[in-house]
Design a protein around this motif. Structure first.
Motif, PDB file in Angstrom:
ATOM      1  N   ILE A 105       3.780  12.678 -16.968  1.00 41.14           N
ATOM      2  CA  ILE A 105       4.254  11.323 -17.283  1.00 41.14           C
ATOM      3  C   ILE A 105       3.758  10.318 -16.253  1.00 41.14           C
ATOM      4  O   ILE A 105       3.320   9.212 -16.613  1.00 41.14           O
ATOM      5  N   HIS A 106       3.801  10.654 -14.967  1.00 37.77           N
ATOM      6  CA  HIS A 106       3.373   9.685 -13.958  1.00 37.77           C
ATOM      7  C   HIS A 106       1.893   9.353 -14.083  1.00 37.77           C
ATOM      8  O   HIS A 106       1.470   8.259 -13.712  1.00 37.77           O
ATOM      9  N   ASP A 107       1.093  10.270 -14.607  1.00 34.87           N
ATOM     10  CA  ASP A 107      -0.315   9.970 -14.856  1.00 34.87           C
ATOM     11  C   ASP A 107      -0.447   8.935 -15.966  1.00 34.87           C
ATOM     12  O   ASP A 107      -1.260   8.005 -15.881  1.00 34.87           O
ATOM     13  N   VAL A 108       0.350   9.129 -17.021  1.00 35.58           N
ATOM     14  CA  VAL A 108       0.311   8.182 -18.138  1.00 35.58           C
ATOM     15  C   VAL A 108       0.793   6.810 -17.686  1.00 35.58           C
ATOM     16  O   VAL A 108       0.220   5.782 -18.054  1.00 35.58           O
ATOM     17  N   GLN A 109       1.839   6.760 -16.875  1.00 37.08           N
ATOM     18  CA  GLN A 109       2.391   5.484 -16.424  1.00 37.08           C
ATOM     19  C   GLN A 109       1.449   4.770 -15.460  1.00 37.08           C
ATOM     20  O   GLN A 109       1.283   3.550 -15.534  1.00 37.08           O
ATOM     21  N   GLY A 110       0.855   5.483 -14.530  1.00 33.95           N
ATOM     22  CA  GLY A 110      -0.056   4.856 -13.587  1.00 33.95           C
ATOM     23  C   GLY A 110       0.658   4.014 -12.547  1.00 33.95           C
ATOM     24  O   GLY A 110       1.889   3.976 -12.473  1.00 33.95           O
ATOM     25  N   ASP A 153       6.340  12.056  -6.298  1.00 35.78           N
ATOM     26  CA  ASP A 153       6.790  11.430  -5.055  1.00 35.78           C
ATOM     27  C   ASP A 153       6.046  10.133  -4.737  1.00 35.78           C
ATOM     28  O   ASP A 153       6.057   9.686  -3.586  1.00 35.78           O
ATOM     29  N   ASP A 154       5.408   9.534  -5.721  1.00 35.38           N
ATOM     30  CA  ASP A 154       4.766   8.235  -5.533  1.00 35.38           C
ATOM     31  C   ASP A 154       5.708   7.162  -6.077  1.00 35.38           C
ATOM     32  O   ASP A 154       5.980   7.136  -7.280  1.00 35.38           O
ATOM     33  N   PRO A 155       6.241   6.292  -5.222  1.00 33.96           N
ATOM     34  CA  PRO A 155       7.227   5.309  -5.713  1.00 33.96           C
ATOM     35  C   PRO A 155       6.661   4.325  -6.715  1.00 33.96           C
ATOM     36  O   PRO A 155       7.423   3.633  -7.393  1.00 33.96           O
ATOM     37  N   ARG A 156       5.350   4.259  -6.854  1.00 34.33           N
ATOM     38  CA  ARG A 156       4.740   3.301  -7.784  1.00 34.33           C
ATOM     39  C   ARG A 156       4.734   3.810  -9.216  1.00 34.33           C
ATOM     40  O   ARG A 156       4.607   3.012 -10.157  1.00 34.33           O
TER      41      ARG A 156
END
Length: 810
Positions: free
Chosen positions: A234-239, A279-282
């Motif tokens: 999911i975090h890859d899709v969100q960017g 763990d990337d807050p962005r």
């Protein structure tokens, strides 16, 4: 579409006139085989109406080319058959693409009936299309079209295609046939396009088809989901920005755990979240899967793999986009899994600085969630968040939503709201709450400002064009009422003249008696029956019926009768009817300003000749300066008042004193960019017109005071701007007036609640000589209560005549 034209032609001009005229006379149409843009393939406006099978209206686009055509940044727009100058096009933003030789389905508003859902739509709008006649436009942009005739639309190069059906005045050539609740207008399978709606469209049974090729009663050939996790999470899709790096692409096997399900309305679907994260807050760890009008057969705690198209859905012009998956399939791997831990929203968590001062679109900026509030929300889009013991700062609205704050010590009002006192501090701790709970099991609470949402409120972060980021609650705290009560103003002393302003929110002559009675109760019991009342948003005798009626005698007589029935004064009234559809507001409503006055305490000094277009002037009379007309309007022909209410000026005589009152309703903020929008800082475009209006009112005030320095002047009404704005500065900063609101404590400078901010839009100003002789109060009976009769609080000013200038001349 002709290969040598970059846009559609709607009305005949020069040589094109002969072609369209020939088609209108029955000449055989010629298909335009070299088309390079999408076309409108089918329109249907009878969804949910009596006898309709389908629940929704729809528009279908077609791709007449052998290559996919992108639609990002485009829109479909709807106008009624005979739009007026103030009619606003209903805009549905589009995204994604139309497959080669394929179709694209836009679902519009639903009616109360019907029994069959459309195929899964590729875009969703809320346009309530008329069944028989209307106009649909395909536009290469999302700004509402401003043309209101076929000729004007022909000159708009952003308009790609138009279909006018029935009696529509905007169309290509002659209109397509009039439709019914059970018929749609459609092109043939070849998408023949001769620039003549009558030649190109036939009426028949609706046949909606989406980009996946699904028609009514059809689904994907292989509804099975992915069997193995894909390469992306999911975090890859969100960017790390607001828009996904995979927007428009199909992603496969994205893993996560279902956290919430939207089982209501027309935008159903589910949220799922990655329990591991990067763990990337962005980067957000949550996504929403849009399933249209179908409730997904899933439960919270299901572990899923999801495949679908990444769609950056923009719910309105200038808003943020919502990163979501559509056209999705999924596989349930296991059930009963723990939901990922929610992020707790409490004091200090959301940054106080609202957004970057970028000077434009912030979509592609790297998110800084520890620096800006809007970035914090974007970085938590669709993730579970949690609020505990939240103070309520805005009442429940008609759409079952309210606002709380997670910064309980910041800018609080006396009644528990959050005051908006500066453009630099929009109160980043405001949070909007909606509910995903079954309303039959857990009714949505009806709250007032100062109440508390006790305990835990929890749910995924979502975004709406109305208010921006919000929490869709899967757990809703307990409503604990506060002690907010409506309190009447003090009595008026015998030596005082009481003057009030009240925006009565589109009061029309056909409104229910209950509204009149509620307004009358407020005027009598809480305002104390003021000697003079300036009213804003008085509609004509039949309200929003658009039939040329402009008089408001019925509206005002009914209000006067309701006040008297409540034991209040037997008011008289004065007003000037506007020209039809020239003063803005609801088309056909013809809103205007008006005066009520108590003849037992006040005499109105009438001077004939005032009408919709005659300007009031300060003239020299037999006994000194006087008004040329009373009542009168300030510079009504000036461009500053275009599609806006003109100020009403009246001369009153009370306690042997002349009092000049100007009641106003300045241009609305409707055209401004949203505080939560994608442009930062937002452009407040409507200020330009309000500033020009303020200049005209200031000029009149200065003219009156120059002619009679002893004049008692009150300038009041819904100025649609804040006490710290340039509009008020023109009147009461650089100008000749004083604003008593600025004498109140900071926490009391408000009379309207919008998006959780308690703010001041209505004001009562006086000339500087009166500043020390007035008392002033905001009467808090509406804006902080869920059962409000108007969204504005009235205000009362008391003028002490004991220290007035020498008696007037009349």
């Amino acid at each position: 579409m002709s290969p040598d034209r970059p846009r559609r032609m709607l009305a005949p001009t020069s040589a094109a006139a002969a072609v369209i005229l020939a088609a209108a006379l029955g000449a055989a149409p010629t298909a335009l085989a070299d088309a390079t843009t999408p076309v409108i393939a089918e329109v249907y406006g009878g969804g949910g109406n009596s006898g309709a099978v389908l629940r929704h209206d729809f528009v279908e686009l077609g791709n007449p080319t052998g290559a996919a055509l992108g639609l990002d940044g485009w829109s479909v727009q709807y106008l009624p058959a005979s739009p007026g100058a103030n009619t606003r096009a209903q805009v549905t933003p589009l995204s994604g693409e139309i497959p080669a030789d394929g179709r694209y389905l836009i679902r519009q508003a639903a009616g109360a009936g019907g029994e069959v859902d459309l195929p899964t739509p590729d875009a969703v709008g809320s346009a309530n299309m008329a069944a028989t006649s209307g106009t649909v436009l395909l536009v290469s942009g999302t700004a509402p079209v401003e043309c209101r005739t076929a000729a004007a639309c022909a000159e708009d190069e952003t308009i790609i295609d138009v279909v006018g059906y029935g009696s529509a005045v905007i169309r290509e050539g002659a209109p397509a046939p009039a439709l019914t609740n059970t018929t749609a207008a459609a092109r043939d399978d070849s998408l023949t396009d001769t620039d003549d709606n009558a030649a190109d469209f036939r009426a028949g049974e609706p046949t909606p088809v989406n980009a996946a090729g699904e028609g009514l009663g059809e689904g994907p050939e292989d509804p099975g989901g992915p069997e193995e996790p894909g390469e992306l999470r999911i975090h890859d899709v969100q960017g790390v920005t607001r828009t996904s790096p995979y927007a428009g692409d199909t992603v496969t096997g994205v893993p996560g755990v279902v956290t919430a399900i939207n089982a209501f309305g027309s935008a159903r679907g589910f949220w799922f979240q990655d329990p591991e994260g990067d763990d990337d807050p962005r980067t957000s760890e949550g996504l929403f899967v849009f399933t249209g009008s179908t409730t997904p057969a899933l439960a919270v705690g299901d572990e899923v793999l999801v495949s679908g198209r990444v769609n950056e859905y923009r719910p309105g012009s200038g808003t943020q986009t919502i990163t979501q998956l559509d056209q999705a399939v999924w596989t349930t791997l296991s059930t009963g899994n723990p939901v990922p831990e929610s992020v707790t929203l409490e004091a200090g968590v959301i940054p106080a600085t609202y957004a970057p001062d970028h000077g434009g679109d912030i979509s592609d900026l790297e998110l800084l969630p520890d620096t800006y509030a809007l970035d914090f929300w974007a970085a938590h889009e669709h993730m579970m968040v949690r609020i505990e013991d939240a103070p309520v700062i805005a009442p429940t609205d008609p759409y079952s939503a309210f606002w709380v704050t997670v910064e309980p010590d910041h800018n609080r009002t006396a009644n528990g709201g959050v005051v908006y006192g500066s453009y630099d501090d929009p109160n980043a701790g405001r949070v909007k709450i909606e509910s995903l709970l079954d309303r039959d099991v857990r009714p949505f609470p009806r709250v007032n400002v100062g109440d508390t949402l006790a305990g835990v409120t929890e749910g995924p972060v979502y975004y709406s064009r109305f208010g921006g980021y919000l929490v869709r609650a899967t757990a809703l705290g307990e409503h604990v009422p506060g002690d907010l009560e409506r309190t009447p103003v003090r009595d008026t002393a015998r030596y005082e003249v009481s003057i009030a302003t009240y925006n009565v929110e589109n009061l029309g002559g056909q409104d229910d008696q209950a509204k009149y009675d509620a307004l009358a109760t407020g005027i009598v019991e809480y305002l104390g029956g003021p000697d003079i009342i300036g009213l804003e948003e008085i509609q004509d005798d039949n309200g929003a019926v658009d039939d040329g009626t402009v008089d408001a005698g019925v509206t005002l007589d009914r209000l006067v009768a309701a006040v008297e029935a409540q034991g209040g004064p037997a008011y008289e009234w004065r007003q000037i009817s506007p020209e039809d559809k020239q003063d803005g507001g609801v088309p056909g409503g013809n809103i205007r300003n008006a005066f009520l006055f108590d003849p037992a305490r006040v005499r109105f000094v009438d001077r004939p000749g005032g009408d919709a277009t005659t300007a009031v002037e300060v003239v020299q009379g037999a006994r000194g300066p006087e008004l040329s007309v009373s009542p009168g309007r300030i510079a009504p022909k000036d461009p500053a008042w275009e599609s806006s209410r003109k100020p009403l000026v009246g001369h009153f005589r009370a306690l042997n004193r002349d009092i000049y009152v100007v009641t106003n309703h300045f241009n609305s903020k409707g055209g401004d960019q949203a505080l939560h929008g994608v442009a930062q800082p937002p452009n407040r475009t409507s200020e330009t017109q309000r500033n020009a209006q303020a200049e005209l009112v200031a000029d009149f005030s200065e003219e009156l005071l120059a002619a009679d320095p002893n004049a008692n002047l009150v300038v009041m009404g819904d100025l649609n701007d804040f006490q710290f704005s340039r509009t008020l500065e023109i009147l009461a900063g650089d100008g000749p007036l004083h604003n008593p609101m600025t004498d109140l404590p900071a926490g009391e400078r408000h009379n309207y609640v919008f998006d959780g901010n308690s703010q001041a839009l209505d004001h009562i100003l006086v000339n500087q000589a009166l500043a020390g002789r007035v008392d002033y109060e905001v009467v808090r009976i509406n804006s902080e209560f869920h059962d409000q009769v108007s969204d504005h609080d009235p205000q009362v000013l008391w003028l002490d005549t004991r220290r007035s200038t020498p008696p007037g001349r009349y």
